[in-house]
Design an enzyme around this catalytic site. Structure first.
Site, PDB file in Angstrom:
ATOM      1  CG  ASP A 153      -2.164   1.129   1.616  1.00  0.00           C
ATOM      2  OD1 ASP A 153      -2.625   1.293   0.130  1.00  0.00           O
ATOM      3  OD2 ASP A 153      -2.134   1.652   2.031  1.00  0.00           O
ATOM      4  CE1 TYR A 195      -1.014   8.693   4.304  1.00  0.00           C
ATOM      5  CE2 TYR A 195       1.027   9.564   4.125  1.00  0.00           C
ATOM      6  CZ  TYR A 195       0.183   9.041   4.561  1.00  0.00           C
ATOM      7  OH  TYR A 195      -0.984  10.039   5.891  1.00  0.00           O
ATOM      8  CG  HIS A 243      -5.274  10.026   2.480  1.00  0.00           C
ATOM      9  ND1 HIS A 243      -6.621   9.829   3.755  1.00  0.00           N
ATOM     10  CD2 HIS A 243      -4.323   9.356   3.275  1.00  0.00           C
ATOM     11  CE1 HIS A 243      -6.329   9.316   4.453  1.00  0.00           C
ATOM     12  NE2 HIS A 243      -4.781   9.089   4.178  1.00  0.00           N
ATOM     13  NE  ARG A 267       4.039  13.892  10.759  1.00  0.00           N
ATOM     14  CZ  ARG A 267       2.975  13.206   9.339  1.00  0.00           C
ATOM     15  NH1 ARG A 267       2.946  12.234   9.821  1.00  0.00           N
ATOM     16  NH2 ARG A 267       2.632  13.497   8.312  1.00  0.00           N
ATOM     17  CD  GLU A 303      -6.828   4.642   5.136  1.00  0.00           C
ATOM     18  OE1 GLU A 303      -5.257   3.282   3.743  1.00  0.00           O
ATOM     19  OE2 GLU A 303      -5.838   5.355   5.339  1.00  0.00           O
ATOM     20  CD  GLU A 353      -5.639   2.761  -0.744  1.00  0.00           C
ATOM     21  OE1 GLU A 353      -4.695   2.172  -0.858  1.00  0.00           O
ATOM     22  OE2 GLU A 353      -5.511   2.968   0.557  1.00  0.00           O
ATOM     23  CG  ASP A 394      -5.836   0.548   3.045  1.00  0.00           C
ATOM     24  OD1 ASP A 394      -5.234  -1.232   3.452  1.00  0.00           O
ATOM     25  OD2 ASP A 394      -4.865   1.063   3.556  1.00  0.00           O
ATOM     26  NE  ARG A 419      -8.218   6.501   9.155  1.00  0.00           N
ATOM     27  CZ  ARG A 419      -7.324   6.050   8.290  1.00  0.00           C
ATOM     28  NH1 ARG A 419      -6.288   5.482   8.376  1.00  0.00           N
ATOM     29  NH2 ARG A 419      -8.460   6.237   6.769  1.00  0.00           N
ATOM     30  CD  GLN A 475      -3.959   5.475  10.449  1.00  0.00           C
ATOM     31  OE1 GLN A 475      -4.692   4.664  10.729  1.00  0.00           O
ATOM     32  NE2 GLN A 475      -3.139   5.615   9.494  1.00  0.00           N
ATOM     33  CE1 TYR A 500       1.427   7.907  14.514  1.00  0.00           C
ATOM     34  CE2 TYR A 500       2.643   7.899  12.375  1.00  0.00           C
ATOM     35  CZ  TYR A 500       2.022   8.633  13.115  1.00  0.00           C
ATOM     36  OH  TYR A 500       2.072  10.453  12.721  1.00  0.00           O
ATOM     37  CE  LYS A 509      -4.085   2.692   7.702  1.00  0.00           C
ATOM     38  NZ  LYS A 509      -4.090   3.603   6.634  1.00  0.00           N
ATOM     39  CB  THR A 530      -7.019  -4.671   1.457  1.00  0.00           C
ATOM     40  OG1 THR A 530      -5.765  -4.334   2.466  1.00  0.00           O
ATOM     41  CG2 THR A 530      -6.740  -3.412   0.745  1.00  0.00           C
ATOM     42  CB  THR A 554      -6.825   7.369   1.376  1.00  0.00           C
ATOM     43  OG1 THR A 554      -6.637   6.898   2.402  1.00  0.00           O
ATOM     44  CG2 THR A 554      -7.729   8.098   1.698  1.00  0.00           C
ATOM     45  CD  GLU A 561      -8.312  12.030   4.080  1.00  0.00           C
ATOM     46  OE1 GLU A 561      -8.918  10.967   3.772  1.00  0.00           O
ATOM     47  OE2 GLU A 561      -8.162  13.360   2.951  1.00  0.00           O
TER      48      GLU A 561
END
Ligand code: CA
Length: 418
Positions: free
Chosen positions: A127, A129, A134, A143, A200, A202, A234, A238, A241, A245, A254, A258, A351, A365
């Site tokens: 996968d 990114y 996203h 962050r 997600e 994708e 996917d 959260r 994650q 992560y 994750k 999928t 995503t 989101e």
């Protein structure tokens, strides 16, 4: 070889207006026949095309597929030839099958009659990114005191190795996963069903053939290795994650599921929809640089239907040209260290989100980390994340002049944790 069907071509098969499967598409898939065996099928309008049936009737010269359970035997260029031969059988004006009602009845199967499996056997799943909007949105949420994109983002397609064992087809339900999470107001983690289950949006591409150990796939050759494209959801937890992560990226958040849509839409069918992606600044290193337009104009849509709703509600509309890195760049990067890849490997894009509200490819989101719940207009229900019983559907298509080339739908229901 490659084979692109003219926009003006028509079929003698009645293709409903707006169908994702006009004669310009002719994708490849695998239907399940119930007795643990499979049928290699294409699709035109509302019909599955029994490919091996046509081979046995002597109408398609691809005997190597007669005993096959997938398309690997033919490879990419063989599949292009097969698609061209299918086009010839179904083009308007060819009476060979059109005027043979017995053949039509036995080899064109109403699509509702057989469930579809995954379009390829998938030895490995990666996968990426590559959805820059996203990635920026997640950066802002996870962050908040740093720049939204990490310094490497515009230099390489970030990705991670996922789990092929949990890649599932459309229509199979998924179970709410359990995992380790830590609430912001708690000093210690706990283990239990995720409270922040997400989808997600994708796309994913399948390899027709890979590279040997130690070799690389140069970017200019990357698309020669790409069989076709499907929709990918996917699924993500959260809260798991967020806790797990760093520093090595997502792991169990994750890898529980999928899902992938039933049809591999070929690169030949997507060719008329090739577009230039966003300007890449700074310029990528030479091994990731290509002058060729390598993005695709694919409209994408997500809908949700809760158990109380009678009809699904569209919650997001976006486009694949929002991706920063192209399929070709992803594959060139994947193999740039000499890791071998194999036929059937699935590479998902990451995503895909637009920049406006209503164009985001995840609940995280769309509801902005729970601060702006989605309202289901039919029932007034609110959704911050997915709840048990919710059905998520993804669809996608390319708009041609007077026709569409589509991916069908990818639909899965969320069931309670086991
Ligand atoms: Ca993902």
């Amino acid at each position: 070889m490659s084979f692109v069907v003219s926009p003006n071509s028509k079929s003698w098969v009645n293709v409903p207006v707006g169908s994702h499967f006009p004669i310009q598409n002719l994708p490849f898939g695998i239907a399940e026949t119930g007795d643990d065996s499979v049928l290699l099928v294409s699709r035109i309008g509302d019909y599955l095309v029994d490919i091996v049936g046509f081979i046995e009737e002597g109408l398609l010269p691809f005997e190597e597929l007669a005993e096959a359970e997938g398309y690997m035997e033919l490879g990419k260029s063989g599949c292009s030839e097969l698609r061209k031969a299918l086009f010839d059988l179904f083009r308007e004006g060819n009476p060979k099958v059109r005027d043979n009602s017995k053949l039509k009845k036995s080899l064109l199967i109403p699509y509702t009659e057989l469930p579809m499996a995954l379009p390829m056997e998938i030895p490995a799943f990666v996968d990426f990114y590559s959805g820059i909007n996203h990635a920026s949105n997640v950066g802002r949420m996870f962050r908040p005191d740093m720049a939204p994109l990490l310094p490497n983002y515009r230099h390489l397609p970030v990705g991670y190795n996922g789990r092929a064992s949990s890649v599932i087809p459309s229509d199979l339900p998924i179970f709410r996963p359990k995992g380790q999470t830590k609430a912001a107001d708690s000093d210690t983690p706990e283990y239990g069903p995720t409270r922040e289950l997400d989808f997600e949006l994708e796309l994913g591409f399948f390899l027709s053939d890979g590279n040997e150990f130690g070799e690389t796939i140069p970017i200019e050759e990357a698309e020669d290795h790409i069989f076709g494209v499907a929709l990918v959801n996917d699924w993500s937890a959260r809260d798991v994650q967020r806790w797990e992560y760093q520093p090595l990226g997502p792991f169990l958040a994750k890898s529980f599921a999928t899902s992938v849509s039933p049809w591999m839409v070929t690169m030949d069918a997507l060719e008329p929809f090739r577009v230039r992606g966003p300007v890449q600044d700074p310029s990528p290193l030479p091994y990731l640089s290509t002058k060729r337009a390598s993005h695709f104009n694919i409209m994408l849509e997500v809908s949700i239907q809760t158990e109380k709703m009678k009809a699904p509600q569209v919650v997001s509309r976006t486009n694949a040209n929002e991706l920063y890195w192209s399929f070709a760049q992803q594959l060139a990067h994947q193999t740039s260290n000499g890791t071998p890849t194999e036929p059937g490997d699935l590479y998902a894009t990451g995503t895909i989100s637009g920049t406006e509200e209503g164009t985001f490819g995840s609940m995280l989101e769309l509801a902005w980390r729970g601060s702006k719940p989605l309202v289901m207009t039919e029932t007034g229900e609110e959704r911050r994340f997915l709840e048990d019983g919710d059905v998520v559907s993804i669809t996608g298509y390319c708009q041609g002049k007077g026709y569409v080339v589509g991916f069908g739908t990818l639909t899965n229901q969320v069931l309670p944790a086991l």
